[in-house]
Design an enzyme around this catalytic site. Structure first.
Site, mmCIF file in Angstrom:
data_model
loop_
_atom_site.group_PDB
_atom_site.id
_atom_site.type_symbol
_atom_site.label_atom_id
_atom_site.label_comp_id
_atom_site.label_asym_id
_atom_site.label_seq_id
_atom_site.Cartn_x
_atom_site.Cartn_y
_atom_site.Cartn_z
ATOM 1 N N ASP A 23 0.877 -1.161 0.000
ATOM 2 C CA ASP A 23 0.000 0.000 0.000
ATOM 3 C C ASP A 23 0.924 1.224 0.000
ATOM 4 O O ASP A 23 2.117 1.108 0.302
ATOM 5 C CB ASP A 23 -0.896 -0.032 1.247
ATOM 6 C CG ASP A 23 -2.081 0.928 1.145
ATOM 7 O OD1 ASP A 23 -2.151 1.693 0.160
ATOM 8 O OD2 ASP A 23 -2.918 0.920 2.063
ATOM 9 N N ASP A 32 -0.182 5.040 0.893
ATOM 10 C CA ASP A 32 -0.456 6.068 1.903
ATOM 11 C C ASP A 32 -0.339 5.469 3.309
ATOM 12 O O ASP A 32 -1.125 4.604 3.684
ATOM 13 C CB ASP A 32 -1.864 6.651 1.695
ATOM 14 C CG ASP A 32 -2.018 7.320 0.333
ATOM 15 O OD1 ASP A 32 -1.111 8.073 -0.064
ATOM 16 O OD2 ASP A 32 -3.036 7.079 -0.343
ATOM 17 N N GLY A 48 -7.401 2.753 2.430
ATOM 18 C CA GLY A 48 -7.617 1.878 1.287
ATOM 19 C C GLY A 48 -8.959 2.078 0.600
ATOM 20 O O GLY A 48 -9.342 1.287 -0.257
ATOM 21 N N VAL A 49 -9.650 3.145 0.984
ATOM 22 C CA VAL A 49 -10.988 3.410 0.435
ATOM 23 C C VAL A 49 -10.898 4.561 -0.579
ATOM 24 O O VAL A 49 -10.227 5.564 -0.322
ATOM 25 C CB VAL A 49 -11.961 3.760 1.587
ATOM 26 C CG1 VAL A 49 -13.324 4.148 1.056
ATOM 27 C CG2 VAL A 49 -12.066 2.588 2.556
ATOM 28 N N ARG A 54 -11.795 7.780 -3.170
ATOM 29 C CA ARG A 54 -12.241 9.137 -2.840
ATOM 30 C C ARG A 54 -13.760 9.218 -2.708
ATOM 31 O O ARG A 54 -14.285 9.762 -1.730
ATOM 32 C CB ARG A 54 -11.749 10.097 -3.930
ATOM 33 C CG ARG A 54 -11.821 11.551 -3.530
ATOM 34 C CD ARG A 54 -11.309 12.440 -4.659
ATOM 35 N NE ARG A 54 -9.984 12.066 -5.117
ATOM 36 C CZ ARG A 54 -9.416 12.490 -6.256
ATOM 37 N NH1 ARG A 54 -10.083 13.310 -7.043
ATOM 38 N NH2 ARG A 54 -8.205 12.091 -6.603
ATOM 39 N N SER A 95 -5.582 5.308 -4.271
ATOM 40 C CA SER A 95 -5.461 6.743 -4.563
ATOM 41 C C SER A 95 -5.238 7.040 -6.035
ATOM 42 O O SER A 95 -4.429 6.393 -6.696
ATOM 43 C CB SER A 95 -4.302 7.336 -3.759
ATOM 44 O OG SER A 95 -4.075 8.676 -4.156
ATOM 45 N N LYS A 96 -5.908 8.089 -6.514
ATOM 46 C CA LYS A 96 -5.677 8.566 -7.881
ATOM 47 C C LYS A 96 -4.443 9.465 -7.938
ATOM 48 O O LYS A 96 -4.050 9.908 -9.008
ATOM 49 C CB LYS A 96 -6.918 9.290 -8.394
ATOM 50 C CG LYS A 96 -8.083 8.343 -8.602
ATOM 51 C CD LYS A 96 -9.279 9.003 -9.241
ATOM 52 C CE LYS A 96 -10.269 7.927 -9.685
ATOM 53 N NZ LYS A 96 -11.522 8.481 -10.181
ATOM 54 N N ASN A 97 -3.877 9.746 -6.789
ATOM 55 C CA ASN A 97 -2.660 10.563 -6.735
ATOM 56 C C ASN A 97 -1.416 9.711 -6.511
ATOM 57 O O ASN A 97 -0.322 10.263 -6.289
ATOM 58 C CB ASN A 97 -2.769 11.591 -5.611
ATOM 59 C CG ASN A 97 -3.819 12.655 -5.900
ATOM 60 O OD1 ASN A 97 -3.641 13.479 -6.800
ATOM 61 N ND2 ASN A 97 -4.924 12.616 -5.183
HETATM 62 C C1 GL1 Z 1 -8.250 8.206 -1.937
HETATM 63 C C2 GL1 Z 1 -8.930 8.839 -0.745
HETATM 64 C C3 GL1 Z 1 -7.968 8.912 0.454
HETATM 65 C C4 GL1 Z 1 -7.353 7.537 0.750
HETATM 66 C C5 GL1 Z 1 -6.749 6.980 -0.550
HETATM 67 C C6 GL1 Z 1 -6.217 5.564 -0.359
HETATM 68 O O1 GL1 Z 1 -7.185 9.014 -2.418
HETATM 69 O O2 GL1 Z 1 -9.346 10.157 -1.062
HETATM 70 O O3 GL1 Z 1 -8.625 9.414 1.594
HETATM 71 O O4 GL1 Z 1 -8.331 6.662 1.280
HETATM 72 O O5 GL1 Z 1 -7.720 6.934 -1.605
HETATM 73 O O6 GL1 Z 1 -5.043 5.566 0.380
HETATM 74 P P1 GL1 Z 1 -7.242 10.011 -3.692
HETATM 75 O O7 GL1 Z 1 -8.231 11.071 -3.335
HETATM 76 O O8 GL1 Z 1 -5.825 10.536 -3.767
HETATM 77 O O9 GL1 Z 1 -7.654 9.253 -4.895
#
Ligand code: GL1
Length: 142
Positions: free
Chosen positions: A9, A11, A46-47, A49, A114-116
């Site tokens: 993982d 983050d 792990g969830v 956005r 995450s999309k980042n």
């Molecule tokens: C998304 C959620 C975050 C976190 C990550 C997984 O990231 O927004 O809070 O749960 O997934 O680590 P992002 O916004 O960067 O796609």
């Protein structure tokens, strides 16, 4: 059985971006008068956005355009933190572990919702370390 690959993982595992996600969600929640604690945040690991925002809303529903705008706002807060990330922000032991695993011929991957994720990996200068990056764009069900 020999180990052939590790999937990490991102983050909170490779770097502490979990804290930045928390602060960004917390800021949105405070602005919108929603209760959101660090304990609530633990359930977001792990969830994705969109699912994170649904959980933050605790059953409350929003018009689709407002829902999208809130996700964008949270992401804007989060992305602002990413500019300051450097290789120094790799968590302790990460560089050594990854380097030794690679030297041992073990494949390395990232599995993040995450999309980042790609941006974070780039800022940490770990692009060449991973054989594959699965992120919020490459899977439907995080
Ligand atoms: C998304 C959620 C975050 C976190 C990550 C997984 O990231 O927004 O809070 O749960 O997934 O680590 P992002 O916004 O960067 O796609």
């Amino acid at each position: 059985m020999s180990i052939r690959a590790f999937i990490f993982d991102l983050d909170g595992v490779i770097t502490d971006t979990a804290e930045y996600h928390y602060r960004s969600w917390k800021r949105l929640a405070d602005e919108e008068g929603l209760e959101f604690t660090r304990e609530d945040n633990e359930a977001l690991r792990g969830v994705s956005r969109a699912e994170s925002l649904r959980r933050l809303l605790k059953g409350k529903t929003l018009p689709e355009d407002v829902f999208q705008a809130w996700m964008t706002r949270k992401n804007d807060y989060y992305v602002a933190y990413l500019d300051d990330i450097t290789p120094e922000d790799r968590l302790p032991g990460v560089t050594r572990f990854l380097t030794e695993a690679r030297a041992a011929g073990i494949k390395l991957g990232i599995g993040s919702a995450s999309k980042n994720a790609q941006t974070v990996i780039d800022r940490l200068e770990l692009q060449t370390m991973f054989d594959v990056i699965g992120d919020g764009y490459s899977v439907v069900n995080s």
